[in-house]
Scaffold this motif. Structure first.
Motif, PDB file in Angstrom:
ATOM      1  N   THR A 114      -4.165   7.452   4.938  1.00 26.45           N
ATOM      2  CA  THR A 114      -3.281   8.014   3.592  1.00 26.45           C
ATOM      3  C   THR A 114      -2.255   9.032   4.196  1.00 26.45           C
ATOM      4  O   THR A 114      -1.162   8.472   3.628  1.00 26.45           O
ATOM      5  CB  THR A 114      -4.402   8.497   2.646  1.00 26.45           C
ATOM      6  N   PHE A 115      -2.252   9.869   5.120  1.00 22.85           N
ATOM      7  CA  PHE A 115      -1.431  10.669   5.360  1.00 22.85           C
ATOM      8  C   PHE A 115      -0.282   9.862   6.031  1.00 22.85           C
ATOM      9  O   PHE A 115       1.053  10.238   6.034  1.00 22.85           O
ATOM     10  CB  PHE A 115      -1.985  11.716   6.284  1.00 22.85           C
ATOM     11  N   LEU A 116      -0.542   8.918   6.873  1.00 20.35           N
ATOM     12  CA  LEU A 116       0.415   8.243   7.787  1.00 20.35           C
ATOM     13  C   LEU A 116       1.217   7.243   6.547  1.00 20.35           C
ATOM     14  O   LEU A 116       2.609   7.189   6.830  1.00 20.35           O
ATOM     15  CB  LEU A 116      -0.166   7.322   8.762  1.00 20.35           C
ATOM     16  N   ARG A 117       0.683   6.706   5.666  1.00 15.09           N
ATOM     17  CA  ARG A 117       1.542   5.775   4.675  1.00 15.09           C
ATOM     18  C   ARG A 117       2.163   7.031   3.742  1.00 15.09           C
ATOM     19  O   ARG A 117       3.240   6.640   3.477  1.00 15.09           O
ATOM     20  CB  ARG A 117       0.480   5.206   3.881  1.00 15.09           C
ATOM     21  N   ALA A 118       1.752   8.045   3.567  1.00 16.99           N
ATOM     22  CA  ALA A 118       2.702   9.000   2.652  1.00 16.99           C
ATOM     23  C   ALA A 118       3.701   9.558   3.593  1.00 16.99           C
ATOM     24  O   ALA A 118       4.748   9.654   3.054  1.00 16.99           O
ATOM     25  CB  ALA A 118       1.648  10.350   2.429  1.00 16.99           C
ATOM     26  N   GLY A 131       0.565  -1.238   0.112  1.00 16.88           N
ATOM     27  CA  GLY A 131       0.024  -0.013  -0.098  1.00 16.88           C
ATOM     28  C   GLY A 131       0.839   1.182  -0.282  1.00 16.88           C
ATOM     29  O   GLY A 131       0.623   2.060  -0.625  1.00 16.88           O
ATOM     30  N   ALA A 132       1.934   1.224   0.768  1.00 20.61           N
ATOM     31  CA  ALA A 132       2.806   2.243   0.576  1.00 20.61           C
ATOM     32  C   ALA A 132       3.917   2.218  -0.279  1.00 20.61           C
ATOM     33  O   ALA A 132       4.299   2.691  -1.076  1.00 20.61           O
ATOM     34  CB  ALA A 132       3.776   2.818   1.870  1.00 20.61           C
ATOM     35  N   ALA A 133       4.615   0.687  -0.307  1.00 18.60           N
ATOM     36  CA  ALA A 133       5.658   0.321  -1.431  1.00 18.60           C
ATOM     37  C   ALA A 133       5.144   0.436  -2.880  1.00 18.60           C
ATOM     38  O   ALA A 133       5.617   0.839  -3.532  1.00 18.60           O
ATOM     39  CB  ALA A 133       5.927  -1.301  -0.769  1.00 18.60           C
ATOM     40  N   ASP A 134       3.913  -0.041  -2.853  1.00 13.92           N
ATOM     41  CA  ASP A 134       3.447  -0.187  -4.319  1.00 13.92           C
ATOM     42  C   ASP A 134       3.105   1.370  -5.017  1.00 13.92           C
ATOM     43  O   ASP A 134       2.829   1.448  -5.974  1.00 13.92           O
ATOM     44  CB  ASP A 134       2.274  -0.860  -4.590  1.00 13.92           C
ATOM     45  N   ALA A 187      -4.077   7.016  -1.365  1.00 15.63           N
ATOM     46  CA  ALA A 187      -5.486   6.918  -0.814  1.00 15.63           C
ATOM     47  C   ALA A 187      -6.434   5.883  -1.538  1.00 15.63           C
ATOM     48  O   ALA A 187      -7.136   5.085  -0.893  1.00 15.63           O
ATOM     49  CB  ALA A 187      -6.205   8.224  -0.733  1.00 15.63           C
ATOM     50  N   THR A 188      -6.077   5.586  -2.856  1.00 13.48           N
ATOM     51  CA  THR A 188      -6.749   4.617  -3.658  1.00 13.48           C
ATOM     52  C   THR A 188      -6.582   3.342  -3.013  1.00 13.48           C
ATOM     53  O   THR A 188      -7.274   2.336  -2.924  1.00 13.48           O
ATOM     54  CB  THR A 188      -6.646   4.609  -5.075  1.00 13.48           C
ATOM     55  N   ASN A 189      -5.143   3.069  -3.022  1.00 15.38           N
ATOM     56  CA  ASN A 189      -4.798   1.786  -2.216  1.00 15.38           C
ATOM     57  C   ASN A 189      -5.102   1.544  -0.741  1.00 15.38           C
ATOM     58  O   ASN A 189      -5.343   0.200  -0.697  1.00 15.38           O
ATOM     59  CB  ASN A 189      -3.115   1.518  -2.520  1.00 15.38           C
ATOM     60  N   PHE A 232      -8.726  -1.785   2.658  1.00 16.42           N
ATOM     61  CA  PHE A 232      -9.623  -1.698   3.575  1.00 16.42           C
ATOM     62  C   PHE A 232     -10.771  -2.630   3.200  1.00 16.42           C
ATOM     63  O   PHE A 232     -11.467  -3.153   3.888  1.00 16.42           O
ATOM     64  CB  PHE A 232     -10.182  -0.252   3.802  1.00 16.42           C
ATOM     65  N   GLN A 233     -11.130  -2.397   1.863  1.00 15.61           N
ATOM     66  CA  GLN A 233     -12.219  -3.325   1.363  1.00 15.61           C
ATOM     67  C   GLN A 233     -11.859  -4.508   1.341  1.00 15.61           C
ATOM     68  O   GLN A 233     -12.883  -5.528   1.451  1.00 15.61           O
ATOM     69  CB  GLN A 233     -12.768  -2.938   0.015  1.00 15.61           C
ATOM     70  N   ARG A 234     -10.671  -5.077   1.051  1.00 14.87           N
ATOM     71  CA  ARG A 234     -10.178  -6.469   1.133  1.00 14.87           C
ATOM     72  C   ARG A 234     -10.537  -6.844   2.640  1.00 14.87           C
ATOM     73  O   ARG A 234     -10.764  -8.195   2.627  1.00 14.87           O
ATOM     74  CB  ARG A 234      -8.951  -6.696   0.698  1.00 14.87           C
ATOM     75  N   ARG A 235     -10.175  -6.212   3.422  1.00 16.09           N
ATOM     76  CA  ARG A 235     -10.266  -6.539   5.072  1.00 16.09           C
ATOM     77  C   ARG A 235     -11.773  -6.634   5.530  1.00 16.09           C
ATOM     78  O   ARG A 235     -11.888  -7.646   5.922  1.00 16.09           O
ATOM     79  CB  ARG A 235      -9.752  -5.505   5.884  1.00 16.09           C
ATOM     80  N   THR A 236     -12.612  -5.866   4.735  1.00 16.67           N
ATOM     81  CA  THR A 236     -13.916  -5.753   5.456  1.00 16.67           C
ATOM     82  C   THR A 236     -14.867  -6.697   4.486  1.00 16.67           C
ATOM     83  O   THR A 236     -15.791  -7.291   5.038  1.00 16.67           O
ATOM     84  CB  THR A 236     -14.635  -4.451   5.279  1.00 16.67           C
ATOM     85  N   ALA A 237     -14.410  -7.051   3.248  1.00 14.03           N
ATOM     86  CA  ALA A 237     -15.286  -7.865   2.315  1.00 14.03           C
ATOM     87  C   ALA A 237     -16.763  -7.573   2.432  1.00 14.03           C
ATOM     88  O   ALA A 237     -17.690  -8.313   2.430  1.00 14.03           O
ATOM     89  CB  ALA A 237     -15.177  -9.230   2.723  1.00 14.03           C
ATOM     90  N   ARG A 238     -16.980  -6.226   1.986  1.00 11.77           N
ATOM     91  CA  ARG A 238     -18.738  -5.727   2.216  1.00 11.77           C
ATOM     92  C   ARG A 238     -19.430  -6.029   1.029  1.00 11.77           C
ATOM     93  O   ARG A 238     -18.736  -5.758  -0.185  1.00 11.77           O
ATOM     94  CB  ARG A 238     -18.538  -4.234   2.615  1.00 11.77           C
ATOM     95  N   ARG A 239     -20.362  -6.434   1.198  1.00 10.30           N
ATOM     96  CA  ARG A 239     -21.308  -6.748  -0.181  1.00 10.30           C
ATOM     97  C   ARG A 239     -22.733  -6.475   0.111  1.00 10.30           C
ATOM     98  O   ARG A 239     -23.148  -6.686   1.168  1.00 10.30           O
ATOM     99  CB  ARG A 239     -21.199  -7.966  -0.588  1.00 10.30           C
ATOM    100  N   PRO A 240     -23.449  -5.605  -0.585  1.00 12.73           N
ATOM    101  CA  PRO A 240     -24.674  -5.247  -0.683  1.00 12.73           C
ATOM    102  C   PRO A 240     -25.430  -6.448  -0.422  1.00 12.73           C
ATOM    103  O   PRO A 240     -25.324  -7.398  -1.147  1.00 12.73           O
ATOM    104  CB  PRO A 240     -24.982  -4.451  -1.750  1.00 12.73           C
TER     105      PRO A 240
END
Length: 464
Positions: free
Chosen positions: A176-180, A124-127, A201-203, A208-216
Motif C-alpha cells: 500500500t505504501f509503495l503504491r501510494a 490498483g494505483a491508477a484506479d 489498501a483495499t484495492n 492479492f485475493q485475485r492472485r491467490t484465489a483462496r477459498r475455504p
C-alpha cells in the motif's frame, strides 16, 4: 511523592489504589482526543520533527522516580521505533522509485496486477488517483514515510481483516505504501490522506485475493483418527492470529469503530473469508469502517446500487457462518475467562487431563490451521490429548509451560514443551480460546512462528 496529573489539562488523575489494569494517562476522553489531534498536527509528523522530538525526550529523561523514568524510556523507545520504520520505508520507496522498470516490478505485473504495457500506470494505483491539479508539493521520501507511518497499525488491521493472515497483512501494508508513493503526484487532495490510503489498501487486498484465489474448504477425516461425530468445520489454512497489543489505541484512532472487539474475533475473521473478495471489501468498508455507500462506491469503483446489493448478499452469508450465540463482553465475563485460562494452563502443566476435560464444553471444536488436524466434541479431543499428555505413552510429547497472551480480542496461551531428555522449553503452539459461560467452546491452535509478534519468547529456561 510525585502527583500524577493529566498531561492535557494538568488536573490530578484518580488514584489507582485497589484498581487493576492500565493506569489512565488522561483524565477524560476530551483530553485524550485533544492530545491526539495535537500530536497529529505536531512537527513530529515529519522525519526532521521526529528526530527533534527524540532529542527532546532524551534530554528530559530522569532516572528517578522509577515510574517516571520507565515511562520516559518507553516513550523514547516508541519514538525511536517509529523513526526506524520511517527510515526503512524511505529507503524502500527511494529504491522502488529509482527502479520502477526493474525485474522486481516485472515480477509483480506477471503475478496478476494486470496486463499493462510499458509506460502504463499499474492497476490498483491508477484506479485510486483522483484526476485534477496536484494540490500538495511532492514530498521527499523521509517526509512521505513520516506522513503515512502514523496510519500503519490501522491499515494493518484493515488488511488483516481482508486477508485473514497477519503475515500477508504486513506485506499488503508495505505494498500500500509503495503504491501510494508511486501515485503521490496524482493525489488531488479531494479526500483525506487516511481515506486515500484505505482505498489503496483495499484495492491492494483485492488484487492479492485475485492472485491467490483462496477459498475455504472442509476438513477431511484422517485415517485412524477419531474426529468426533459432527460435521467437519471449515478449513481456512491461511488463518492466523492477530496480537491485541498491535491494535491501534483509542488515542491513535479515537473515533474508530474499526478495532471493535467483535470484528477481530477469529470466528468473524473465519466467517468473512467465505465471502467473495468484492463482497468482503464492501462489508468491511460499510459495516466495520462505517463508510457511507457513496464513499465505498468511489473506493471500489462501483455504483451505489451495486454496493448496496453486495452488502445485502454479504450479510446473510456472514450470519450463516457465525456461531448462534456470541459472548457478552463485561468486566465479570473477562475476569471469569481469565480464571478459566489460568486453570487451563495449570492443568496442562500438571498433565492433568481430567481437569482439562472439565473446562471443555461437550461440543468443543479444535482446529490447527494450516495443519489438517481437527476435533469436534469433548470425547474425541480428550482421546487425542490423552496420548500426548500421558508420560507412560510412547507418544508422550513432553512437559508443558504456558504464558498468557491476547489475540483477536480473546484470551490465548503460548505453549512451550520440554521434550523428554532435554532441558529447554521450546515454543510449540499458540492456543486462542473462545469461552462461553464457564466452558471453553473453541480452541484454535496456531504454529509458533508468530510468538515474537505477541511479545512471547521462543524459548523458556527449564528452571522457573
Amino acid at each position: 511523592m510525585v502527583d500524577v496529573v493529566c498531561p492535557g489539562c494538568g488536573k490530578p488523575l484518580a488514584g489507582r489504589t485497589g484498581r487493576k489494569g492500565r493506569s489512565s494517562v488522561y483524565c477524560s476522553a476530551a483530553c485524550r482526543q485533544r492530545a491526539y489531534r495535537e500530536r497529529r498536527a505536531a512537527p513530529s509528523d515529519t522525519a526532521q520533527g521526529l528526530i527533534e522530538e527524540v532529542g527532546r525526550q532524551v534530554r528530559e529523561l530522569v532516572p528517578a522516580p522509577p515510574a517516571v523514568f520507565y515511562s520516559g524510556v518507553s516513550e523514547l523507545a516508541t519514538s525511536v521505533g517509529r523513526l526506524r520504520r520511517i527510515a526503512r520505508m524511505a529507503r524502500d520507496t527511494a529504491k522502488d522509485d529509482g527502479n520502477e522498470k526493474d525485474d522486481r516490478n516485472e515480477d509483480v505485473r506477471s503475478e496478476g496486477e494486470g496486463n499493462s504495457g510499458p509506460g502504463t500506470q499499474q492497476p490498483g494505483a491508477a484506479d485510486l488517483v483522483t484526476a485534477g491539479p496536484v494540490t500538495e508539493v511532492a514530498l521527499a521520501e523521509s517526509d512521505f514515510a513520516a506522513l503515512v507511518e502514523s496510519y500503519r497499525r490501522e491499515l494493518r488491521v484493515h488488511c488483516y481483516r481482508m486477508s485473514g493472515s497477519y503475515d500477508d497483512a504486513e506485506d499488503l501494508v508495505q505494498e500500500t505504501f509503495l503504491r501510494a508513493w508511486r501515485a503521490r503526484d496524482g493525489y488531488a487532495g479531494r479526500a483525506s490522506v487516511r481515506t486515500w490510503l484505505y482505498r489503496i489498501a483495499t484495492n491492494a487486498c483485492l488484487d492479492f485475493q485475485r492472485r491467490t484465489a483462496r477459498r475455504p474448504q472442509r476438513y477431511e477425516p484422517l485415517p485412524g483418527m477419531n474426529h468426533g461425530g459432527a460435521e467437519p468445520p471449515a478449513r481456512i489454512t491461511w488463518l492466523q492470529p492477530y496480537p491485541d497489543d498491535d491494535l491501534p489505541s483509542t488515542e491513535e484512532q479515537p473515533d474508530a469503530l474499526a478495532v471493535s472487539r467483535e470484528t477481530m474475533e477469529l470466528v468473524f475473521l473465519a466467517a468473512i473469508q467465505h465471502l467473495p473478495p468484492r463482497q468482503r471489501a464492501v462489508l468491511v468498508l460499510r459495516d466495520v469502517l462505517g463508510l457511507a455507500a457513496a464513499e465505498t462506491a468511489a473506493a471500489l469503483e462501483m455504483t451505489v446500487a451495486s454496493v448496496n446489493s453486495a452488502l445485502q448478499r454479504a450479510r446473510p452469508t456472514l450470519r450463516d457462518h457465525l456461531p448462534r450465540r456470541r459472548a457478552d463482553w463485561t468486566a465479570e465475563a473477562d475476569a471469569r475467562e481469565r480464571e478459566i485460562l489460568a486453570r487451563y494452563m495449570a492443568a496442562a502443566e500438571r498433565l492433568d487431563l481430567t481437569e482439562v476435560a472439565t473446562l471443555l464444553s461437550e461440543d468443543i471444536t479444535l482446529t490447527m490451521p494450516p495443519n489438517p488436524f481437527w476435533f469436534v466434541g469433548r470425547e474425541a479431543l480428550v482421546e487425542f490429548l490423552s496420548v500426548s499428555l500421558d508420560p507412560a505413552s510412547p507418544m508422550f510429547l513432553g512437559h508443558w509451560r504456558h504464558l498468557p497472551a491476547r489475540a483477536n480480542g480473546q484470551l490465548a496461551a503460548g505453549g512451550y514443551v520440554r521434550r523428554p531428555g532435554t532441558t529447554v522449553y521450546r515454543a510449540q503452539v499458540l492456543d486462542v480460546l473462545r469461552i462461553e459461560g464457564d466452558r471453553i467452546v473453541e480452541i484454535t491452535s496456531f504454529e509458533p512462528h508468530l510468538f515474537p509478534a505477541f511479545g512471547l519468547p521462543l524459548r523458556l529456561p527449564a528452571d522457573r
